[in-house]
Design a protein around this motif. Structure first.
Motif, PDB file in Angstrom:
ATOM      1  N   ALA A   1       0.791  -1.416  -0.129  1.00 27.93           N
ATOM      2  CA  ALA A   1       0.228   0.062   0.275  1.00 27.93           C
ATOM      3  C   ALA A   1       0.772   1.093   0.094  1.00 27.93           C
ATOM      4  N   VAL A   2       2.057   1.122   0.631  1.00 29.49           N
ATOM      5  CA  VAL A   2       2.793   2.773   1.154  1.00 29.49           C
ATOM      6  C   VAL A   2       3.329   2.660  -0.799  1.00 29.49           C
ATOM      7  N   VAL A   3       3.437   1.196  -1.056  1.00 33.30           N
ATOM      8  CA  VAL A   3       4.759   1.299  -1.954  1.00 33.30           C
ATOM      9  C   VAL A   3       3.965   1.977  -3.215  1.00 33.30           C
ATOM     10  N   LEU A   4       2.559   1.114  -3.771  1.00 35.13           N
ATOM     11  CA  LEU A   4       2.206   1.241  -4.660  1.00 35.13           C
ATOM     12  C   LEU A   4       0.679   2.663  -5.142  1.00 35.13           C
ATOM     13  N   GLY A   5       0.525   2.146  -3.700  1.00 33.87           N
ATOM     14  CA  GLY A   5      -0.789   3.525  -3.406  1.00 33.87           C
ATOM     15  C   GLY A   5      -1.027   5.407  -4.087  1.00 33.87           C
ATOM     16  N   PRO A   6       0.016   5.449  -3.706  1.00 36.66           N
ATOM     17  CA  PRO A   6       0.408   7.035  -3.970  1.00 36.66           C
ATOM     18  C   PRO A   6       0.682   7.144  -5.083  1.00 36.66           C
ATOM     19  N   PRO A   7       0.417   8.169  -6.134  1.00 34.40           N
ATOM     20  CA  PRO A   7       0.265   8.890  -7.767  1.00 34.40           C
ATOM     21  C   PRO A   7       2.372   8.957  -8.169  1.00 34.40           C
ATOM     22  N   GLY A   8       2.053   8.424  -9.812  1.00 33.03           N
ATOM     23  CA  GLY A   8       3.385   8.297  -9.948  1.00 33.03           C
ATOM     24  C   GLY A   8       4.256   6.643  -9.446  1.00 33.03           C
ATOM     25  N   VAL A   9       5.641   7.388  -9.683  1.00 34.48           N
ATOM     26  CA  VAL A   9       6.258   6.247  -9.549  1.00 34.48           C
ATOM     27  C   VAL A   9       6.997   5.966  -8.550  1.00 34.48           C
ATOM     28  N   PRO A  10       7.227   5.298  -7.198  1.00 38.70           N
ATOM     29  CA  PRO A  10       7.578   4.370  -6.573  1.00 38.70           C
ATOM     30  C   PRO A  10       9.119   4.965  -6.640  1.00 38.70           C
ATOM     31  N   ALA A  11       9.715   6.087  -5.484  1.00 44.29           N
ATOM     32  CA  ALA A  11      11.448   5.956  -5.268  1.00 44.29           C
ATOM     33  C   ALA A  11      11.422   4.965  -5.453  1.00 44.29           C
ATOM     34  N   THR A  12      13.214   4.748  -5.516  1.00 43.85           N
ATOM     35  CA  THR A  12      13.924   3.797  -5.719  1.00 43.85           C
ATOM     36  C   THR A  12      14.165   3.016  -4.048  1.00 43.85           C
ATOM     37  N   ALA A  13      14.151   3.812  -2.581  1.00 52.89           N
ATOM     38  CA  ALA A  13      14.448   3.640  -2.179  1.00 52.89           C
ATOM     39  C   ALA A  13      13.117   2.543  -1.624  1.00 52.89           C
TER      40      ALA A  13
END
Length: 266
Positions: free
Chosen positions: A212-224
């Motif tokens: 949820a934290v990685v894929l939920g926000p809009p845009g491409v997830p950060a490398t970290a």
């Protein structure tokens, strides 16, 4: 009066852990020094209230199973001292919470602290034992964001991940005490599932929180975020396939990674 005994009765590990999470969330939200201090103190006094009330409610049950690690059960901590401590922390929690403003204060006193007290007073012995943890952890980020200027609700992935982290924390927290709890009639959801299935359930909900934290926000997830998710998945494999204490330790590791991810997302 034994100060060490009083601190042990406060469930110091979880109390410090939740307070540190709140401090990190407040720092990430850049709420300002004065508000940061208020958030930390409000959450600390709330967790002390939950911890001391838990041991007060469970003192008879702890004596019944011979819990030598419980100062109230052994008599090392007098009951009047614990009652005075919980009364003081509860009063301080109300004042400090409302000093954050009505929205943040009511969220902290209701969903956060109120859920913990509801768990202590009976929900821990039902199939709904996970619910207070879910509500409290999901609400904690809102205490911080509603105390900020201007007040705002946290992003939904953080709320979802917080709730799932709470459920996972519940399973992980009660695993060492399953036998003692069962002997005194405590039948929460982890007790009904058993140790092995509870470990797997904890892993599943924690991994879902990571997603949820990685894929939920809009845009491409950060490398970290991708790196943290990769670590989570590796730990999940260890939790599902390991033996002995490995699954438990892996679940704790996933919870710690989730805390870092929620803090960064918040």
């Amino acid at each position: 009066m034994n100060t060490t005994a009083l601190l042990r009765a406060a469930h110091l590990g979880p109390t410090v852990a939740v307070t540190v999470v709140a401090a990190l969330l407040a720092a990430a939200a850049d709420v300002g020094p004065a508000t940061w201090v208020l958030v930390v103190l409000a959450v600390l006094t709330g967790q002390l209230t939950i911890g001391w009330s838990n041991d007060l409610v469970d003192a008879r049950r702890d004596r019944q199973v011979g819990r030598t690690d419980k100062p109230l059960a052994t008599g090392e901590l007098p009951r009047p001292v614990a009652l005075a401590a919980v009364s003081s922390s509860a009063a301080a929690c109300v004042v400090l919470s409302l000093a954050l403003g009505w929205p943040a204060g009511l969220v902290h006193l209701g969903p956060c602290v109120g859920s913990g007290l509801a768990y202590n007073l009976g929900l821990k012995s039902t199939r709904w034992s996970w619910l207070p943890y879910a509500v409290a952890f999901a609400s904690l980020p809102a205490v911080v964001t509603l105390a900020a200027e201007p007040p705002a609700l946290p992003p939904w992935p953080v709320v979802v991940a917080g709730g799932l982290l709470g459920v996972g924390a519940h399973f992980v927290n009660v695993l060492p005490d399953l036998d003692d709890d069962a002997a005194t009639g405590v039948r929460g959801l982890p007790h009904r599932l058993g140790a092995r299935r509870s470990q797997r359930a904890a892993t599943a909900v924690l991994v879902t929180g990571s997603l949820a934290v990685v894929l939920g926000p809009p845009g491409v997830p950060a490398t970290a975020a991708w790196v943290a998710l990769g670590v989570t998945l590796l730990l999940a494999v260890a939790a599902f396939s390991g033996t002995g204490r490995t699954p438990f330790r892996a679940a704790v590791g996933i919870a710690l990674v989730n805390v870092a991810m929620i803090t960064m997302a918040g």
